[in-house]
Design an enzyme around this catalytic site. Sequence first.
Site, PDB file in Angstrom:
ATOM      1  N   HIS A   1       3.405 -11.260   5.919  1.00  0.00           N
ATOM      2  CA  HIS A   1       3.404 -10.780   5.131  1.00  0.00           C
ATOM      3  C   HIS A   1       2.789 -11.437   3.546  1.00  0.00           C
ATOM      4  CE1 HIS A   1       4.145  -7.117   3.163  1.00  0.00           C
ATOM      5  NE2 HIS A   1       5.028  -6.144   3.922  1.00  0.00           N
TER       6      HIS A   1
ATOM      7  N   GLU B   1      -8.545  -4.197   7.519  1.00  0.00           N
ATOM      8  CA  GLU B   1      -9.011  -2.528   6.598  1.00  0.00           C
ATOM      9  C   GLU B   1      -8.782  -3.373   5.908  1.00  0.00           C
ATOM     10  OE1 GLU B   1      -8.166   0.468   7.734  1.00  0.00           O
ATOM     11  OE2 GLU B   1      -7.519   0.824   9.600  1.00  0.00           O
TER      12      GLU B   1
ATOM     13  N   CYS C   1      -5.553   1.594  -1.000  1.00  0.00           N
ATOM     14  CA  CYS C   1      -7.043   0.813  -0.218  1.00  0.00           C
ATOM     15  C   CYS C   1      -7.687   2.802  -0.795  1.00  0.00           C
ATOM     16  CB  CYS C   1      -6.631   0.564   0.364  1.00  0.00           C
ATOM     17  SG  CYS C   1      -5.553   1.219   2.300  1.00  0.00           S
TER      18      CYS C   1
END
Length: 455
Positions: free
Chosen positions: A155, A228, A262
């Site tokens: 993470h 992504e 995003c």
Amino acid sequence: MGIATLNPATGELIQAFEPLTDEAIAQKIDLAQHTFEQYRHTHFAQRAEWLRAAAHILEEEKETFGQMMTLEMGKPIKAGISEAEKCAAVCRFYADQGAAFLKDIEVASDASHSFIRYQPLGIILAVMPWNFPFWQVFRFAAPALMAGNVGLLKHASNVPQCALAIESILRRAGFPEGAFQSLLVGSDKVAQIIADDRVKAATLTGSEGAGASLASAAGKHLKKVVLELGGSDPFIVMESADLDTAIATAVTARMLNNGQTCIAAKRFIVQESIADTFTEQLVAKFAALKVGDPMNPDTQIGPLATATILKELDAQVQSCLQQGGKLLIGGAPLPDTQGNYYPPTILTDIPPAASTHQEEFFGPVALLYRVPDLDTAIQLANSTSFGLGSSAWTEVEAERDRLINEIEAGCVFINGMVKSDPRLPFGGVKRSGFGRELSAEGIREFVNIKTVWVK
Ligand code: NAP
């Protein structure tokens, strides 16, 4: 700053974490592999039961998880709580649908019996960002675990408590030890982890630089990746649009998560005939937003996640102004605060040659454009290297068809804001990445699509 919880609302260091040693990383990969060998044989019904138990924990403790997200990265508390609920929904979605998405598919051929079987790959590495610190992880973990894979999570370094909480939720839900582990490591360890033979594939959500770095490390070892990455989504408003709804949605679409999304609408492309009204109302709505302590339920905009992000965002705004752009509201960090607060900001009249057009503004800053017609709107929308999402507002069917066909993006939302939904695929084209998450497409990214041919 290493791996640590640093409150973005106050600048206070809450807790620092020691990164894992190489030995500890190796032990976790051993455990993951050992677990996979058993876990791959568990039934869909068992995995679904564990996912439903995870959903239950997420809902029961959503306030705690929401507070944790807000403390570590500054999103308004209500948004943190909703994020925990959305994670529960994606767990239930794959618990309900996963087996159907992965059931054998019969295909007629010259065999007496031929079909496609979907089988798990093994250990999948997920490198995740801080902006939706629970959601980004669960939208990977739910399908990956349902498919019979095991996960290792690297993470973002500023959300270690979220990383550990997610591992704990999945353990408490019943998944075996080793099915999903958080590795508290810096990004310098990612290439080494991918190089391990037992790690079969990787996914990264984050910036272009991080994506390129992961993809090249994975490519060196011929491993699949899903990326992504960033976006600078257009939000096109044509004169036939329901203007009140479009403007209200524009505010949410830009400001959600303190502007750090995003798929946020980042470039507002408005037909000339309605541009004055749109601009006036957008400025008024931005001015009315409540900026402040993200733990306060009335707050609409909290601090940016880190001091570096604040500095970089402000540098982008100043650079736009120096290149001739015009400021309509905002434009400088809030004074007299220890937190990373940036006010809602609108930039317009940006000269054609300005570098601003090609940049992603990861904070509460909108770029506003006026266009004479649909041709110019589409051309402008497609003029960046990004291709993540897009939103367009029109009541004219012919315009709608052109927008659907001609916008270069992973999704087109007509008369609505871009959002992720477990039922629909999510991902980008161009430099926004490749591969898809969510839906049937998402769960089939990390499986062996095995052809079976029997005479
Ligand atoms: P980032 O710096 O790329 O960080 C994302 C993750 O990648 C973190 O875990 C980070 O670890 C790691 N990382 C950084 N550099 C790396 C490298 N060279 N090799 C391997 N891993 C590396 O992203 P960010 O700036 O925090 O996040 C914002 C970006 O993510 C924006 O561009 C946004 O649009 C994009 N994003 C995309 C989506 C999507 O679904 N398309 C969703 C959310 C965000 P450390 O924290 O340890 O550096």
